[in-house]
Structure formats: structure tokens, C-alpha cells
Motif scaffolding. Sequence first.
Motif, short mmCIF file in Angstrom:
data_model
loop_
_atom_site.label_atom_id
_atom_site.label_comp_id
_atom_site.label_asym_id
_atom_site.label_seq_id
_atom_site.Cartn_x
_atom_site.Cartn_y
_atom_site.Cartn_z
N TRP A 99 38.12 35.05 46.26
CA TRP A 99 38.92 35.83 47.20
C TRP A 99 39.02 37.28 46.71
CZ3 TRP A 99 43.29 38.82 47.36
CH2 TRP A 99 43.80 39.10 48.63
N GLY A 100 39.28 37.46 45.43
CA GLY A 100 39.35 38.81 44.86
C GLY A 100 38.03 39.55 44.97
N ASP A 101 36.92 38.84 44.71
CA ASP A 101 35.59 39.45 44.82
C ASP A 101 35.28 39.85 46.26
OD1 ASP A 101 35.10 39.16 42.11
OD2 ASP A 101 33.78 37.42 42.34
N THR A 102 35.83 39.11 47.21
CA THR A 102 35.59 39.39 48.62
C THR A 102 36.50 40.50 49.15
OG1 THR A 102 34.90 37.11 48.98
CG2 THR A 102 35.55 38.36 50.94
N HIS A 103 37.76 40.51 48.72
CA HIS A 103 38.75 41.39 49.34
C HIS A 103 39.34 42.48 48.44
CE1 HIS A 103 38.74 38.90 52.90
NE2 HIS A 103 38.87 37.84 52.13
N MET A 104 39.14 42.41 47.13
CA MET A 104 39.84 43.33 46.24
C MET A 104 38.94 44.19 45.36
SD MET A 104 42.88 42.66 47.23
CE MET A 104 43.82 43.63 46.08
N GLU A 107 34.39 50.23 44.93
CA GLU A 107 32.99 50.60 45.18
C GLU A 107 32.04 50.20 44.06
OE1 GLU A 107 35.16 53.71 43.06
OE2 GLU A 107 35.54 52.83 45.02
N ARG A 108 32.56 49.93 42.87
CA ARG A 108 31.70 49.52 41.75
C ARG A 108 31.23 48.07 41.88
NH1 ARG A 108 35.72 50.92 37.08
NH2 ARG A 108 37.04 50.05 38.70
N GLY A 109 31.95 47.28 42.68
CA GLY A 109 31.56 45.88 42.86
C GLY A 109 32.34 44.93 41.97
N ARG A 110 31.87 43.71 41.89
CA ARG A 110 32.55 42.64 41.15
C ARG A 110 32.60 42.95 39.65
NH1 ARG A 110 29.95 37.21 43.82
NH2 ARG A 110 30.42 37.78 45.96
N PRO A 111 33.75 42.68 39.04
CA PRO A 111 33.85 42.92 37.60
C PRO A 111 33.12 41.88 36.75
CG PRO A 111 35.98 42.26 38.51
CD PRO A 111 35.03 42.37 39.65
#
Length: 170
Positions: A99-104, A107-111
Motif C-alpha cells: 500500500w505504501g509503495d502504491t500510494h506513499m 518521485e524517487r520511487g520505492r525505498p
Amino acid sequence: MKWKELEEEPCSMARTIGVIGDRWTLLILRECFLRTRRFEGFQSALGITRHLLAERLKKLVRQGILRRIPYQESPKRHEYILTQKGLDLYPIMMAIVHWGDTHMVDERGRPLLHQHRKCGKDFDPVMVCSECGEPLSAKEVHTHPGPGARSAPAAAAPTTSKTKARSRAA
């Protein structure tokens, strides 16, 4: 309802929230899945006070989610290992991450990216029906009382068009 009463509710979600539903506990569990095991490692990664960390770790041990195992005798020190009950929280943690990867993300992308060891591919977690294997969405699931349900609703609220619409959407 008080926080400590959640674990006694006849509701699986309320009982689960009573155990893992605060921010520090979820972050401690995140660290466990990232293979942090020692008190100092948790404290360093999270910036949590010693008192609060000790309290949350004790609760996770008491609930059978973590095992406390000595790794040093003088001074005595322990590490915290996920039990099977703790490992069974993995789908919950991955759902929160997804959910965090989709909505939070910014611009750098997934941590963090998650890679499946067997196939070597980065993946997104998906939820599927245990019976037919089809992907699940909230609109495709109907609930009905199970054997652990209350015999009568705690407080029957009058049904309005809004609650009917919410019920149909879930």
C-alpha cells in the motif's frame, strides 16, 4: 472500548490490532523481517527510547511473536527471533508495504524492492483466494458470521442508506 480490551473482542481484526496495532510495534516487526535481532539494532534503526523498546519487545515475547534468546553471558544480552506466529505476520507487513509503495512513494520511487529467491524476480505481493487461486478485491468478498461471532450484535444501529451502501461496497 479501551486499548487493552481489544485483545478480548470477538473480532479477529480488533484482537490483532490489540497486539500489533501501534506504530512502534509495527516498526519493530519491520526490523525483525529485515533481520534485526538485537536491542541495540532496534534502537539504532528506530530511534526509539530504551524504555519504550523494552516494553514493546516484552509484549511481543509475551504474545509469542518473538522468542528472546541469550547470545552473551557477561553482561547477559539477548536477541529476538520471530516465532512461527511472528513469521505468520509477513503477509500483513507486505500488504502495508505494498500500500505504501502504491500510494506513499515520492518521485524517487520505492525505498526497498522485494525479490523472490526462487525465481530471482522483484515482486509485488498479491492476495488470492485460498480455494480457487483468483486475486481478491474488497468488492469480491462477502462476510458472514463464523463460529466465534457474537450471538447478537453488541449495538444494533439503525440502518440508513449510507450504511446499506457501505455494506454493499465491502
